[in-house]
Design a protein around this motif. Structure first.
Motif, mmCIF file in Angstrom:
data_model
loop_
_atom_site.group_PDB
_atom_site.id
_atom_site.type_symbol
_atom_site.label_atom_id
_atom_site.label_comp_id
_atom_site.label_asym_id
_atom_site.label_seq_id
_atom_site.Cartn_x
_atom_site.Cartn_y
_atom_site.Cartn_z
ATOM 1 N N MET A 1 -76.215 -8.560 -13.012
ATOM 2 C CA MET A 1 -76.495 -8.347 -13.482
ATOM 3 C C MET A 1 -77.620 -8.802 -14.492
ATOM 4 S SD MET A 1 -76.522 -3.997 -14.598
ATOM 5 C CE MET A 1 -74.000 -3.786 -13.780
ATOM 6 N N LYS A 2 -78.900 -8.337 -14.684
ATOM 7 C CA LYS A 2 -79.748 -8.494 -15.382
ATOM 8 C C LYS A 2 -80.669 -7.391 -15.897
ATOM 9 C CE LYS A 2 -83.576 -10.981 -12.635
ATOM 10 N NZ LYS A 2 -84.032 -11.618 -12.794
ATOM 11 N N ILE A 3 -81.450 -7.230 -17.101
ATOM 12 C CA ILE A 3 -82.224 -6.469 -17.071
ATOM 13 C C ILE A 3 -83.367 -6.628 -16.436
ATOM 14 C CG2 ILE A 3 -83.738 -6.108 -19.105
ATOM 15 C CD1 ILE A 3 -81.777 -6.437 -21.243
ATOM 16 N N ASP A 4 -84.283 -5.622 -15.703
ATOM 17 C CA ASP A 4 -85.125 -5.558 -15.540
ATOM 18 C C ASP A 4 -86.961 -5.450 -15.717
ATOM 19 O OD1 ASP A 4 -86.076 -5.490 -12.330
ATOM 20 O OD2 ASP A 4 -87.075 -4.596 -13.148
ATOM 21 N N HIS A 5 -86.602 -4.489 -16.420
ATOM 22 C CA HIS A 5 -87.549 -4.459 -17.923
ATOM 23 C C HIS A 5 -86.903 -2.621 -17.990
ATOM 24 C CE1 HIS A 5 -88.085 -1.088 -13.822
ATOM 25 N NE2 HIS A 5 -88.384 -0.327 -14.908
ATOM 26 N N THR A 6 -87.993 -2.670 -19.375
ATOM 27 C CA THR A 6 -87.636 -1.487 -20.035
ATOM 28 C C THR A 6 -88.758 -1.046 -20.234
ATOM 29 O OG1 THR A 6 -87.470 -3.285 -21.974
ATOM 30 C CG2 THR A 6 -87.585 -0.877 -22.583
ATOM 31 N N GLY A 7 -89.032 0.576 -20.005
ATOM 32 C CA GLY A 7 -89.754 1.303 -20.051
ATOM 33 C C GLY A 7 -90.061 1.663 -20.975
ATOM 34 N N ILE A 8 -91.541 2.262 -21.445
ATOM 35 C CA ILE A 8 -92.073 2.538 -22.816
ATOM 36 C C ILE A 8 -93.132 3.384 -22.748
ATOM 37 C CG2 ILE A 8 -93.770 2.761 -25.094
ATOM 38 C CD1 ILE A 8 -91.950 -0.869 -24.866
ATOM 39 N N ALA A 9 -92.291 5.013 -23.286
ATOM 40 C CA ALA A 9 -93.408 6.196 -23.023
ATOM 41 C C ALA A 9 -94.341 5.993 -24.153
ATOM 42 C CB ALA A 9 -92.365 7.545 -23.078
ATOM 43 N N HIS A 78 -86.694 3.739 -21.583
ATOM 44 C CA HIS A 78 -85.328 3.049 -20.015
ATOM 45 C C HIS A 78 -85.322 1.611 -20.839
ATOM 46 C CE1 HIS A 78 -88.405 3.392 -17.307
ATOM 47 N NE2 HIS A 78 -87.776 2.253 -16.971
ATOM 48 N N ILE A 79 -83.822 1.187 -20.355
ATOM 49 C CA ILE A 79 -83.277 0.211 -19.638
ATOM 50 C C ILE A 79 -83.472 -0.033 -17.982
ATOM 51 C CG2 ILE A 79 -82.618 -2.219 -20.098
ATOM 52 C CD1 ILE A 79 -82.284 -0.338 -23.770
ATOM 53 N N ALA A 80 -84.103 -0.802 -17.577
ATOM 54 C CA ALA A 80 -83.881 -0.425 -15.810
ATOM 55 C C ALA A 80 -83.366 -2.313 -15.897
ATOM 56 C CB ALA A 80 -84.921 -1.250 -15.458
ATOM 57 N N TYR A 81 -81.830 -2.278 -15.105
ATOM 58 C CA TYR A 81 -80.969 -2.785 -15.014
ATOM 59 C C TYR A 81 -81.486 -3.884 -13.154
ATOM 60 C CZ TYR A 81 -78.720 -2.789 -19.619
ATOM 61 O OH TYR A 81 -78.570 -2.784 -20.406
ATOM 62 N N GLN A 82 -81.388 -4.971 -13.009
ATOM 63 C CA GLN A 82 -81.625 -5.342 -11.652
ATOM 64 C C GLN A 82 -80.208 -5.784 -10.708
ATOM 65 O OE1 GLN A 82 -84.416 -8.012 -10.488
ATOM 66 N NE2 GLN A 82 -83.641 -8.931 -8.326
ATOM 67 N N VAL A 83 -79.643 -4.804 -10.224
ATOM 68 C CA VAL A 83 -78.479 -5.266 -9.084
ATOM 69 C C VAL A 83 -78.780 -5.444 -7.632
ATOM 70 C CG1 VAL A 83 -77.046 -2.933 -10.003
ATOM 71 C CG2 VAL A 83 -78.507 -2.628 -7.595
ATOM 72 N N THR A 125 -78.594 6.958 -23.741
ATOM 73 C CA THR A 125 -79.743 5.886 -23.598
ATOM 74 C C THR A 125 -80.104 5.751 -21.972
ATOM 75 O OG1 THR A 125 -78.267 4.076 -24.737
ATOM 76 C CG2 THR A 125 -80.398 3.259 -23.094
ATOM 77 N N ILE A 126 -80.964 6.195 -21.583
ATOM 78 C CA ILE A 126 -81.360 5.945 -20.365
ATOM 79 C C ILE A 126 -81.307 5.158 -19.467
ATOM 80 C CG2 ILE A 126 -83.192 6.826 -18.727
ATOM 81 C CD1 ILE A 126 -84.015 9.013 -20.954
ATOM 82 N N ILE A 127 -80.359 4.794 -18.544
ATOM 83 C CA ILE A 127 -80.421 3.813 -17.561
ATOM 84 C C ILE A 127 -81.325 3.597 -16.152
ATOM 85 C CG2 ILE A 127 -79.162 1.817 -16.893
ATOM 86 C CD1 ILE A 127 -77.289 1.724 -19.352
ATOM 87 N N GLU A 128 -81.846 2.796 -16.521
ATOM 88 C CA GLU A 128 -82.139 2.700 -14.730
ATOM 89 C C GLU A 128 -81.355 1.733 -13.790
ATOM 90 O OE1 GLU A 128 -86.242 1.100 -12.363
ATOM 91 O OE2 GLU A 128 -86.452 2.212 -13.587
ATOM 92 N N LEU A 129 -80.908 1.908 -12.558
ATOM 93 C CA LEU A 129 -80.817 1.082 -12.222
ATOM 94 C C LEU A 129 -81.573 0.704 -10.824
ATOM 95 C CD1 LEU A 129 -76.928 1.485 -10.990
ATOM 96 C CD2 LEU A 129 -77.954 0.096 -13.325
ATOM 97 N N CYS A 130 -81.708 -0.364 -10.334
ATOM 98 C CA CYS A 130 -82.828 -1.060 -9.781
ATOM 99 C C CYS A 130 -82.408 -2.271 -8.973
ATOM 100 C CB CYS A 130 -84.250 -1.272 -9.935
ATOM 101 S SG CYS A 130 -84.621 -2.578 -11.340
ATOM 102 N N ASP A 131 -83.288 -2.496 -7.325
ATOM 103 C CA ASP A 131 -83.259 -3.425 -6.508
ATOM 104 C C ASP A 131 -84.513 -3.754 -6.105
ATOM 105 O OD1 ASP A 131 -83.160 -2.264 -4.433
ATOM 106 O OD2 ASP A 131 -81.038 -2.745 -3.673
ATOM 107 N N TYR A 132 -84.360 -4.368 -5.528
ATOM 108 C CA TYR A 132 -85.536 -5.011 -4.712
ATOM 109 C C TYR A 132 -85.786 -5.324 -2.975
ATOM 110 C CZ TYR A 132 -87.867 -5.362 -9.062
ATOM 111 O OH TYR A 132 -88.353 -4.946 -10.661
#
Length: 135
Positions: A1-9, A78-83, A125-132
């Motif tokens: 798992m790695k950080i994919d992106h950081t979301g900024i409001a 949020h911080i998004a982690y790629q799975v 903390t808002i954590i997003e999990l994501c994949d492509y």
């Protein structure tokens, strides 16, 4: 798992884009608006070296980003982690007692599948999990 992106409001996405591109040297990769219920956000994707920042401006008073800004102010949302596989990751975490905000599951216009972990498990903390896999 790695950080994919950081979301900024942000409140003013054009000003934020200018800051991240002109002042910090980032590159605007994508800009789009999602008016789906539960999203309702202008989104700008900025590349900074090997890092991605998503700028998020609410488009309505019911947007989750609007609610976030009212409650916590502007800044990191949020911080998004790629799975490797989102569906498998969800099943694995659920087997360990982690719950998700199921209404946040979606596929963005660029094929990224995503979901948010319930913040009760993450100390807020808002954590997003994501994949492509959708691409």
């Amino acid at each position: 798992m790695k950080i994919d992106h950081t979301g900024i409001a942000v409140r003013r996405i054009d000003e934020a884009i200018e800051f991240y591109t002109v002042m910090l040297g980032g590159k605007l990769l994508h800009r789009y608006t999602s008016e789906k219920p539960g999203v309702e956000t202008h989104i700008a994707v900025i590349e900074m070296e090997n890092q991605i920042i998503e700028l998020l401006e609410p488009t309505s008073k019911t947007s989750p980003i609007e609610r976030f800004i009212r409650q916590k102010g502007k800044g990191v949302h949020h911080i998004a982690y790629q799975v490797d596989n989102l569906e498998e990751a969800i099943k694995d975490y659920e087997s360990k007692g982690i719950t998700f905000l199921k209404e946040t599951y979606r596929i963005n216009p660029y094929g990224r599948r995503l979901i948010y972990i319930n913040p009760v498990h993450t100390q807020g903390t808002i954590i997003e999990l994501c994949d492509y896999n959708g691409q």
